[in-house]
Design a protein around this motif. Sequence first.
Motif, short mmCIF file in Angstrom:
data_model
loop_
_atom_site.label_atom_id
_atom_site.label_comp_id
_atom_site.label_asym_id
_atom_site.label_seq_id
_atom_site.Cartn_x
_atom_site.Cartn_y
_atom_site.Cartn_z
N GLN A 1 5.01 -6.01 -5.99
CA GLN A 1 4.58 -5.81 -4.61
C GLN A 1 5.02 -4.44 -4.08
N GLY A 2 6.24 -4.04 -4.43
CA GLY A 2 6.70 -2.72 -4.00
C GLY A 2 5.87 -1.60 -4.62
N THR A 3 5.45 -1.80 -5.86
CA THR A 3 4.62 -0.78 -6.54
C THR A 3 3.22 -0.74 -5.96
N LEU A 4 2.63 -1.90 -5.68
CA LEU A 4 1.26 -1.94 -5.18
C LEU A 4 1.14 -1.30 -3.80
N ARG A 5 2.21 -1.27 -3.05
CA ARG A 5 2.17 -0.62 -1.74
C ARG A 5 2.13 0.90 -1.86
#
Length: 648
Positions: free
Chosen positions: A441-445
């Motif tokens: 999730q942190g990467t997709l943001r």
Amino acid sequence: MSDKKATTKAPVKKAPTKKAAPKTVAKKAPVGEKKTAKVDGGKIIKVSGPLIVAENMGDVNMYDVVNVSKMRLVGEIIELREDRASIQVYEETSGLTIGEEVISTGMPLSVELAPGIMGGIYDGIARPLDKILEQSGDRIARGIQVSPIDRKKKWDFVPKKKVGDKVVTGDIIGTVQENEVVEHRIMVPHGVSGKIKKITSGKFTITETIAEITNDKGKTVEVQMLQKWPVRKGRPYKSKLSPSQPLITGQRVMDTLFPIAKGGVAAIPGPFGSGKTVVQHQIAKWSDAEIVVYIGCGERGNEMTDVLNEFPHLMDMRNGQPIMKRTILIANTSDMPVAAREASMYTGITIAEYFRDQGYNVAIMADSTSRWAEALREMSGRLEELPGEEGYPAYLSSRLAEFYERAGMVKILGTEDRLGSITAIGAVSPPGGDLSEPVSQGTLRIVKVFWGLSSALAYKRHFPAIDWLISYSLYSNKLEKWYDEEISPAFHANRIIAMKLLQEDSSLEEIVRLVGVDSLSDRDKLIMDTSKSIKEDFLHQNAFNDQDAYSTLKKQFKILNAILEYHRLANIALESGVEYGCLVKPELRSKISRFRYLPEDEIGKIDEFTSTLKSELSPEKSMDEDMDDVQLNLTDMSNLKADHWDKK
């Protein structure tokens, strides 16, 4: 109690009424020289795995490199509280005891940048593994000190500037032909500008003076080929530009459906065994990046072994040289100290920035950022920080963003308008393929391209196993103009049509599973037939076939255009009353399936095939064939009846 300072190596306790005098900071060692002066001393008071805590460290700075114990283990200060420093050690800490010395170098963790770095294989803190092998054998000895770049080898320096020329930071003053592929461009160091007082051509080591520059204050600065840069600090540039050109990978699902721009950022998440590493290997092999930096961050050793075995023998189709000659490997495998994973990420991106500043298009592969996040989680736990979701530190997303934001297309420092780019592609290994976990999730943001891998496709031997239903690219619209001008005005339109067909096919598959294919209309059957052709004849690639492992953009366009033209003409025939069975022609589908194996000089055959489709699928011809089939069926029935009466 004596007022004199103790002379032993280990610092003594401070008197309760007096403050110890600060120690003098050693002068900065000349570029390329080994720093030996002790800047500050302390002693260990706690050892917890890769984390140690030392006291009497009040005059050090955050992220200073320290040497721990008499073995001189390499560590980095990550927290300061009064005179106590928390240090993450990049080597095995077993055997360390309370009271052993900690000596600060007074310098942040830095990487050496000079001719000789290309084609190298380094560990997480930029030590060359080939030299370590010579000194300590198969295992990395603790505290081993080796020079990252050969200081004895002489390089042929060719000046690009002359005496009296004005130069600023980033200007290229000369070049060194590092190998048959890479021209190493020697730049004016950061913070230096003025007039060239002296510049010499010839053979030099990386620590010898090649030029002298007189600055505005009249001070002369000697310039060597060797530069150092702290890995946690991004190298400066004039401005960052919006990406406008694609990074061509030769993989059809990426280049056509989900393209990435030069200077873009992408993530490849997927469960175990879905092919994350293999996809990154393909990009490193076939992309049109001029320099590749491959970071193996906490991955299995056999995956890095594959790279070492393949890259020296795999030839670059653009220059006929081994791909290893434009590649730098940072090998930090899963059996190495966990703290070094963070250092490997920063070391890799700093090397990429160095070649970007020379005007190259660089691709950096990080495999995988999940292992880095696990290292952050372990260190955060040992620091007794307040945990975030699933135990990861609260600053996880910030650290990921700091890494990815160092990618991009930029205007380089210097008097000339030059461009360079870093394209960052990071693999993410979510446990069980759960994309809701914090690292994913942190990467997709942050990233703009999401190549989601599917274990179902991988088990079907569909390569690359990129799921077209969950993947996306936010660069598609920005690259539309480039594709239309360089390839075909229909390129972007074909991409949209193909994506729509694949989406409709997914919905129809659900219906087929419930009630069977016979319940579908002829139009829906055609959609499923065309989608099958897109998946099997276009998106699927054979990495072991020389012609299919890499596909040029023109070849990609022609194959997809032939499939969609078949669909368009068949749709017209259906609307004219032709039955679906008359439009399913195995011989035509068989020809389409063989297009991906055509050599580049024979792709004109695809155009010839596309031009004949109109006559093959015309309603008139299809109806004639339908009538012929009906006539044959009637004839067969008559013959059967005649045979029946003859027997009677």
